[in-house]
Write a protein that holds these residues in place. Structure first.
Motif, PDB file in Angstrom:
ATOM      1  N   LEU A 191       0.829  -1.208   0.000  1.00 16.06           N
ATOM      2  CA  LEU A 191       0.000   0.000   0.000  1.00 16.06           C
ATOM      3  C   LEU A 191       0.858   1.251   0.000  1.00 16.06           C
ATOM      4  N   TYR A 192       2.031   1.162   0.659  1.00 19.19           N
ATOM      5  CA  TYR A 192       2.877   2.351   0.756  1.00 19.19           C
ATOM      6  C   TYR A 192       3.909   2.460  -0.364  1.00 19.19           C
ATOM      7  N   THR A 193       4.089   1.375  -1.140  1.00 19.87           N
ATOM      8  CA  THR A 193       5.126   1.437  -2.176  1.00 19.87           C
ATOM      9  C   THR A 193       4.573   1.250  -3.585  1.00 19.87           C
ATOM     10  N   LEU A 194       3.300   0.903  -3.739  1.00 16.11           N
ATOM     11  CA  LEU A 194       2.755   0.625  -5.071  1.00 16.11           C
ATOM     12  C   LEU A 194       1.482   1.432  -5.293  1.00 16.11           C
ATOM     13  N   PRO A 195       1.118   1.699  -6.551  1.00 14.05           N
ATOM     14  CA  PRO A 195      -0.179   2.314  -6.817  1.00 14.05           C
ATOM     15  C   PRO A 195      -1.330   1.380  -6.413  1.00 14.05           C
ATOM     16  N   VAL A 196      -2.527   1.943  -6.249  1.00 12.07           N
ATOM     17  CA  VAL A 196      -3.677   1.168  -5.752  1.00 12.07           C
ATOM     18  C   VAL A 196      -3.935  -0.071  -6.597  1.00 12.07           C
ATOM     19  N   LYS A 197      -3.859   0.099  -7.912  1.00  7.57           N
ATOM     20  CA  LYS A 197      -4.173  -1.003  -8.819  1.00  7.57           C
ATOM     21  C   LYS A 197      -3.215  -2.182  -8.591  1.00  7.57           C
ATOM     22  N   ASP A 198      -1.927  -1.861  -8.430  1.00  9.37           N
ATOM     23  CA  ASP A 198      -0.937  -2.932  -8.240  1.00  9.37           C
ATOM     24  C   ASP A 198      -1.038  -3.552  -6.853  1.00  9.37           C
ATOM     25  N   THR A 199      -1.417  -2.739  -5.855  1.00 10.56           N
ATOM     26  CA  THR A 199      -1.628  -3.296  -4.516  1.00 10.56           C
ATOM     27  C   THR A 199      -2.738  -4.336  -4.548  1.00 10.56           C
ATOM     28  N   MET A 200      -3.787  -4.017  -5.326  1.00 14.92           N
ATOM     29  CA  MET A 200      -4.901  -4.945  -5.442  1.00 14.92           C
ATOM     30  C   MET A 200      -4.425  -6.247  -6.087  1.00 14.92           C
ATOM     31  N   LYS A 201      -3.530  -6.137  -7.078  1.00 12.55           N
ATOM     32  CA  LYS A 201      -2.990  -7.349  -7.712  1.00 12.55           C
ATOM     33  C   LYS A 201      -2.277  -8.210  -6.673  1.00 12.55           C
ATOM     34  N   VAL A 202      -1.462  -7.565  -5.819  1.00 16.95           N
ATOM     35  CA  VAL A 202      -0.751  -8.315  -4.778  1.00 16.95           C
ATOM     36  C   VAL A 202      -1.746  -9.064  -3.896  1.00 16.95           C
ATOM     37  N   VAL A 203      -2.809  -8.359  -3.475  1.00 19.99           N
ATOM     38  CA  VAL A 203      -3.783  -8.968  -2.561  1.00 19.99           C
ATOM     39  C   VAL A 203      -4.491 -10.139  -3.235  1.00 19.99           C
ATOM     40  N   VAL A 204      -4.902  -9.954  -4.500  1.00 17.39           N
ATOM     41  CA  VAL A 204      -5.656 -11.009  -5.192  1.00 17.39           C
ATOM     42  C   VAL A 204      -4.773 -12.227  -5.452  1.00 17.39           C
ATOM     43  N   ILE A 205      -3.533 -11.995  -5.897  1.00 14.96           N
ATOM     44  CA  ILE A 205      -2.620 -13.125  -6.174  1.00 14.96           C
ATOM     45  C   ILE A 205      -2.373 -13.914  -4.897  1.00 14.96           C
ATOM     46  N   ARG A 206      -2.143 -13.186  -3.804  1.00 12.65           N
ATOM     47  CA  ARG A 206      -1.887 -13.831  -2.515  1.00 12.65           C
ATOM     48  C   ARG A 206      -3.074 -14.696  -2.099  1.00 12.65           C
ATOM     49  N   LEU A 207      -4.286 -14.124  -2.282  1.00  6.18           N
ATOM     50  CA  LEU A 207      -5.513 -14.822  -1.897  1.00  6.18           C
ATOM     51  C   LEU A 207      -5.666 -16.123  -2.677  1.00  6.18           C
ATOM     52  N   LEU A 208      -5.495 -16.029  -4.020  1.00  4.81           N
ATOM     53  CA  LEU A 208      -5.681 -17.208  -4.866  1.00  4.81           C
ATOM     54  C   LEU A 208      -4.633 -18.266  -4.546  1.00  4.81           C
ATOM     55  N   PHE A 256      -8.820  -4.382   2.688  1.00  2.00           N
ATOM     56  CA  PHE A 256      -8.154  -3.550   1.684  1.00  2.00           C
ATOM     57  C   PHE A 256      -8.869  -2.208   1.540  1.00  2.00           C
ATOM     58  N   LEU A 257     -10.206  -2.255   1.436  1.00  2.00           N
ATOM     59  CA  LEU A 257     -10.961  -1.003   1.286  1.00  2.00           C
ATOM     60  C   LEU A 257     -10.809  -0.126   2.528  1.00  2.00           C
ATOM     61  N   GLY A 258     -10.875  -0.760   3.711  1.00  2.00           N
ATOM     62  CA  GLY A 258     -10.742   0.005   4.948  1.00  2.00           C
ATOM     63  C   GLY A 258      -9.375   0.677   5.043  1.00  2.00           C
ATOM     64  N   MET A 259      -8.315  -0.082   4.710  1.00  2.00           N
ATOM     65  CA  MET A 259      -6.963   0.466   4.800  1.00  2.00           C
ATOM     66  C   MET A 259      -6.779   1.605   3.806  1.00  2.00           C
ATOM     67  N   LEU A 260      -7.329   1.421   2.601  1.00  2.00           N
ATOM     68  CA  LEU A 260      -7.222   2.454   1.573  1.00  2.00           C
ATOM     69  C   LEU A 260      -7.872   3.746   2.039  1.00  2.00           C
ATOM     70  N   PHE A 261      -9.055   3.596   2.662  1.00  2.00           N
ATOM     71  CA  PHE A 261      -9.779   4.773   3.148  1.00  2.00           C
ATOM     72  C   PHE A 261      -8.997   5.470   4.263  1.00  2.00           C
ATOM     73  N   VAL A 262      -8.536   4.680   5.248  1.00  2.00           N
ATOM     74  CA  VAL A 262      -7.864   5.277   6.409  1.00  2.00           C
ATOM     75  C   VAL A 262      -6.550   5.929   5.996  1.00  2.00           C
ATOM     76  N   LYS A 263      -5.880   5.349   4.985  1.00  2.00           N
ATOM     77  CA  LYS A 263      -4.583   5.884   4.564  1.00  2.00           C
ATOM     78  C   LYS A 263      -4.732   7.311   4.020  1.00  2.00           C
ATOM     79  N   HIS A 264      -5.898   7.623   3.459  1.00  2.00           N
ATOM     80  CA  HIS A 264      -6.085   8.959   2.896  1.00  2.00           C
ATOM     81  C   HIS A 264      -6.548   9.980   3.921  1.00  2.00           C
ATOM     82  N   LEU A 265      -6.816   9.525   5.156  1.00  2.00           N
ATOM     83  CA  LEU A 265      -7.120  10.492   6.215  1.00  2.00           C
ATOM     84  C   LEU A 265      -5.835  11.226   6.596  1.00  2.00           C
TER      85      LEU A 265
END
Lengths: 183, 146
Positions: free
Chosen positions: A50-67, A90-99
């Motif tokens: 979340l802190y080193t990649l754009p949102v789209k790529d972070t989502m890829k990391v999460v989905v690949i890990r899950l599968l 993921f959605l919660g972290m994304l929201f809180v990170k922008h606070l």
């Protein structure tokens, strides 16, 4: 960052998350009094992504890990639980990170609690009763504590591993570039 | 240890407080739901099967219900003045007898050794599945305590 470099970095993060998740399954749960509670060490990787990649790529990391984790050590029902948990966190972290002024500790604790919320929502839908949600305080209080711990770990990784600075700088550069294009 | 806490900012502490509040929301919703219902019922369950389901308003005086099982176990439940308590039981820990009287919806008396659950509900729409889930949570927790 070249395309190949990005792909390798995403693949590295995802595989590290899978390995950490598998190793964590071998450790007996320290929370014997609360079935279902766990350390959630793989959350460190999601925070780093979340802190080193754009949102789209972070989502890829999460989905690949899950599968991968489901294929290696899961069933269809654990996929439902952890999938919904991963999505919610993921959605919660994304929201809180922008606070404003939130550090990685708050982001990580939010991730842990929303993971539990996602799981229990699926559990109460499967069992068709609301009372499963009453288990949330037990899980989420433990989750907040482990979330703070994984947040501290992720903070030190981001600050001490020099290679990660490169990716963090790249991310801020890219965001600045996009702003300039829009202007 | 203090240097770890220095990492956290004020907004982190606020977020963590909000998260704690969120995690207790289901309790608030549950009790709001339970107290909104009109009539109270006593539901007595043994081995996850419902044995008795009595409206508290149907009992004017005192009623005593005894749950016997083949292996000599018994639980005696007294219902009086809109209150329910476990009067007597020959289980080995006596937790159910000592837990006192219950009167509001959502409260339970559990006798783990005999697998007897006395529960007050607000409506009579207690489907078996719901009881299964609640009791399975109680039993898994109970197993971990032993």
């Amino acid at each position: 960052m070249s395309n190949n470099q990005r792909l390798v970095y995403i693949a590295l993060l995802a595989s590290q998350a899978v390995i950490i998740g598998l190793v964590e399954r071998m450790i007996p749960s320290p929370f014997f009094f609360a079935p279902g509670a766990k350390l959630g060490l793989a959350n460190i990787i999601t925070c780093m992504a979340l802190y080193t990649l754009p949102v789209k790529d972070t989502m890829k990391v999460v989905v690949i890990r899950l599968l991968l984790q489901t294929l290696l050590a899961g069933t269809v029902s654990t996929f439902l639980y952890s999938g919904m948990g991963a999505l919610a966190s993921f959605l919660g972290m994304l929201f809180v990170k922008h606070l404003p002024k939130v550090s990685i500790i708050g982001v990580s604790a939010t991730g842990a609690v929303f993971h539990n919320i996602g799981q229990l929502v699926v559990a109460s839908l499967v069992a068709n009763t609301f009372s499963v949600m009453l288990y949330l305080p037990v899980l989420s209080l433990i989750g907040i504590l482990t979330g703070i711990a994984t947040g501290i770990a992720a903070h030190y990784l981001l600050h001490r591993v020099e290679r990660l600075h490169y990716y963090m700088d790249l991310k801020t550069l890219e965001i600045d570039d996009m702003k300039e294009v829009r202007l | 240890m203090t240097r770890f806490f220095k990492l956290a900012t004020v907004s982190d502490v606020l977020i963590i407080l909000v998260l704690i509040v969120i995690s207790f929301l289901p309790f608030a919703v549950f009790y709001a739901q339970q107290s909104s219902g009109g009539e109270r019922f006593v539901v007595i369950t043994k081995d996850q099967t419902v044995l008795h389901e009595i409206a508290l308003s149907d009992i004017d005086d005192t009623e005593q219900i005894t749950i016997d099982s083949d292996d000599g176990h018994y639980n005696t439940i007294n219902i009086s003045n809109g209150e329910v308590h476990m009067h007597d039981a020959n289980c080995n820990d006596q937790v159910c007898v000592r837990s006192g009287a219950i009167d509001s919806p959502g409260e339970t008396i559990v006798c783990l050794p005999h697998k007897v659950i006395v529960e007050i509900t607000a409506k009579d729409s207690t489907d078996d599945q719901e009881i299964d889930i609640i009791s399975s949570f109680i039993f898994t927790k109970g197993l971990h305590y032993e």
